[in-house]
Design a protein around this motif. Sequence first.
Motif, PDB file in Angstrom:
ATOM      1  N   THR A   1       0.820  -1.216   0.000  1.00  0.00           N
ATOM      2  CA  THR A   1       0.000   0.000   0.000  1.00  0.00           C
ATOM      3  C   THR A   1       0.854   1.267   0.000  1.00  0.00           C
ATOM      4  OG1 THR A   1      -1.700  -1.221   1.187  1.00  0.00           O
ATOM      5  CG2 THR A   1      -1.899   1.170   1.189  1.00  0.00           C
TER       6      THR A   1
ATOM      7  N   THR B   1      -5.672 -10.203  -6.132  1.00  0.00           N
ATOM      8  CA  THR B   1      -5.795 -11.226  -5.096  1.00  0.00           C
ATOM      9  C   THR B   1      -7.247 -11.517  -4.709  1.00  0.00           C
ATOM     10  OG1 THR B   1      -3.807 -10.109  -4.297  1.00  0.00           O
ATOM     11  CG2 THR B   1      -4.724 -11.809  -2.874  1.00  0.00           C
TER      12      THR B   1
ATOM     13  N   LYS C   1       2.124 -12.306   1.441  1.00  0.00           N
ATOM     14  CA  LYS C   1       1.304 -13.222   0.643  1.00  0.00           C
ATOM     15  C   LYS C   1       2.109 -14.473   0.325  1.00  0.00           C
ATOM     16  CE  LYS C   1      -1.855 -10.107   0.664  1.00  0.00           C
ATOM     17  NZ  LYS C   1      -2.010  -8.989  -0.241  1.00  0.00           N
TER      18      LYS C   1
HETATM   19  C1  LIG Z   1      -2.453  -7.593  -0.198  1.00  0.00           C
HETATM   20  C2  LIG Z   1      -2.226  -6.788  -1.399  1.00  0.00           C
HETATM   21  C3  LIG Z   1      -1.906  -5.420  -1.312  1.00  0.00           C
HETATM   22  C4  LIG Z   1      -1.806  -4.688  -0.003  1.00  0.00           C
HETATM   23  O1  LIG Z   1      -0.685  -5.126   0.661  1.00  0.00           O
HETATM   24  P1  LIG Z   1      -0.203  -4.511   2.058  1.00  0.00           P
HETATM   25  O2  LIG Z   1       1.156  -5.116   2.176  1.00  0.00           O
HETATM   26  O3  LIG Z   1      -1.167  -4.978   3.091  1.00  0.00           O
HETATM   27  O4  LIG Z   1      -0.174  -3.040   1.943  1.00  0.00           O
HETATM   28  C5  LIG Z   1      -1.678  -4.736  -2.480  1.00  0.00           C
HETATM   29  N1  LIG Z   1      -1.764  -5.349  -3.673  1.00  0.00           N
HETATM   30  C6  LIG Z   1      -2.063  -6.653  -3.794  1.00  0.00           C
HETATM   31  C7  LIG Z   1      -2.134  -7.282  -5.158  1.00  0.00           C
HETATM   32  C8  LIG Z   1      -2.298  -7.416  -2.668  1.00  0.00           C
HETATM   33  O5  LIG Z   1      -2.598  -8.716  -2.770  1.00  0.00           O
END
Ligand SMILES: *Cc1c(COP(=O)(O)O)cnc(C)c1O
Length: 363
Positions: A81, A156, A200
Motif C-alpha cells: 500500500t 488477489t 502473501k
Molecule cells: C495484499 C495486497 C496489497 C496490499 O498489501 P499490504 O502489504 O497490506 O499493503 C496490495 N496489492 C495486492 C495485489 C495485494 O494482494
Amino acid sequence: MGAKSQLVHNFSAGPGALPKKVIERVRNDFPNWNGTGMSITEISHRSKDFIECASKAENNLRSLLNVPDDYHVLFLQGGATLQFSMIPMNLGEKNSLVDYVVTGSWGNKAVKEAKKYKHVNIVSDSVANNYTSINDENTWSRSEVADYIHITSNETIAGVEYNFVPETGNIPLVSDISSTILSRPLEISKFGLVYAGAQKNIGPAGLTIVIVRKDLINDMPKIPALLNYHNYIESQSMYNTPPVFSWYVAGLVFEYLLDCGGLKVIEKINKEKSKLLYDFVDNSEFYSNPVDKKCRSRMNIPFLLKDNSLNELFLAKSLSEGLANLKGHRSVGGMRASIYNATGIDAVRDLIDFMKGFENKFG
Ligand SMILES: *Cc1c(COP(=O)(O)O)cnc(C)c1O
C-alpha cells in the motif's frame, strides 16, 4: 485432523502460509541465532551477522528471479500500500501523466493514491465485467507519453492474473506483484519497477520488496526521507532500522525455494495445483468460478456454492476437517482458496475431497 492442537492446511489470502520447513528452522534457531547467544530480534541491524544475513537474502532473491545487475533490490516497510504512494512520488516528473490499467480492487487503490501526485489516465478498467477478466490489450487507450504504466499482475481478491507481460516500449512498466511474486519465473527486464508486500507469498508482514531499474530513480530531497527510494539505495535498505525478523524469514524462504529447484520447478507445481482445483470446479454443477479462463489466477481461486445459504456450513465443516481460511472476500462472496507456494498439492487434494463430500451430502 480437526482437534485444536493439530496443524491445518492454510488457504489464507494474506498473511499466507509459510513453508513448514522454514517455520521449524525459525523455531530451532530463534533463541540462539547464528551462535550469537541471542535471538535475531535482539541484535543490531548494523552487526556483521545481520548484514551477512541480509545480503544473502538479497543475493538469493536475485538468483531466484534472475534480477539483472542494472536493477536495485530494496527491502522496505509500509506494505504494498505504501508503494501506491511512493511510486507516483518518486517516478517521473512532478504532476506528470501516468497510465493505470485497473483489473480489480488493488489497482483501484493504487489509482486513488497516484491521483494525489500525478495526472492519471485510466488505460482500461474491467469494472463492466465485474473484474472477472482483463480487457484485451488492443482495447487499451494508452497515453503516447506517460512516465510509467501501472498494472496489477495478480488481483488477489477476484483471482485475476495476467498470463502475459504487456509490451510498453520505452514507457516503464510498473507492476504490483504482491500475490504472484515467486510463484513463477518473471522476466524482470520487461519491467521498470515491481513491488510486493511480503506476507502473501514470501514471509511475515512488515517487509516490502521493490525491484527497480537503476536509471529510473533520482534523489527526491523534498519528500519525506523514508519515502525517497534514493535513501534506501544509498543505505542498502538500512536508512533506519529495517524489519529484521521479516527480512531474515524471507531469506529463509528464498533459500528454501532455491533448494526446491527454483521458480521453474515451483511454477510447475503451482500450475498443477491450480489446474486440479479449476478442473474440479468447472466440472461441478454445485461449485463455480466466474473468472475468464484466459486470466485465472494460479494463486487465488474464488469459488461460489450454488446455494449461498450453505456458505456458513461449508466454512464450519471445512475448518473442522483442517481446511482453514476459505472464506471469500466480502466484495466477492462465497469462498476463496489461496494456494500460495507453501500450500501444497496435498492441501488442494484434501480440499477437493472435502468439496466432493460436501456436495454429496448437501448439494
Ligand atoms: C495484499 C495486497 C496489497 C496490499 O498489501 P499490504 O502489504 O497490506 O499493503 C496490495 N496489492 C495486492 C495485489 C495485494 O494482494
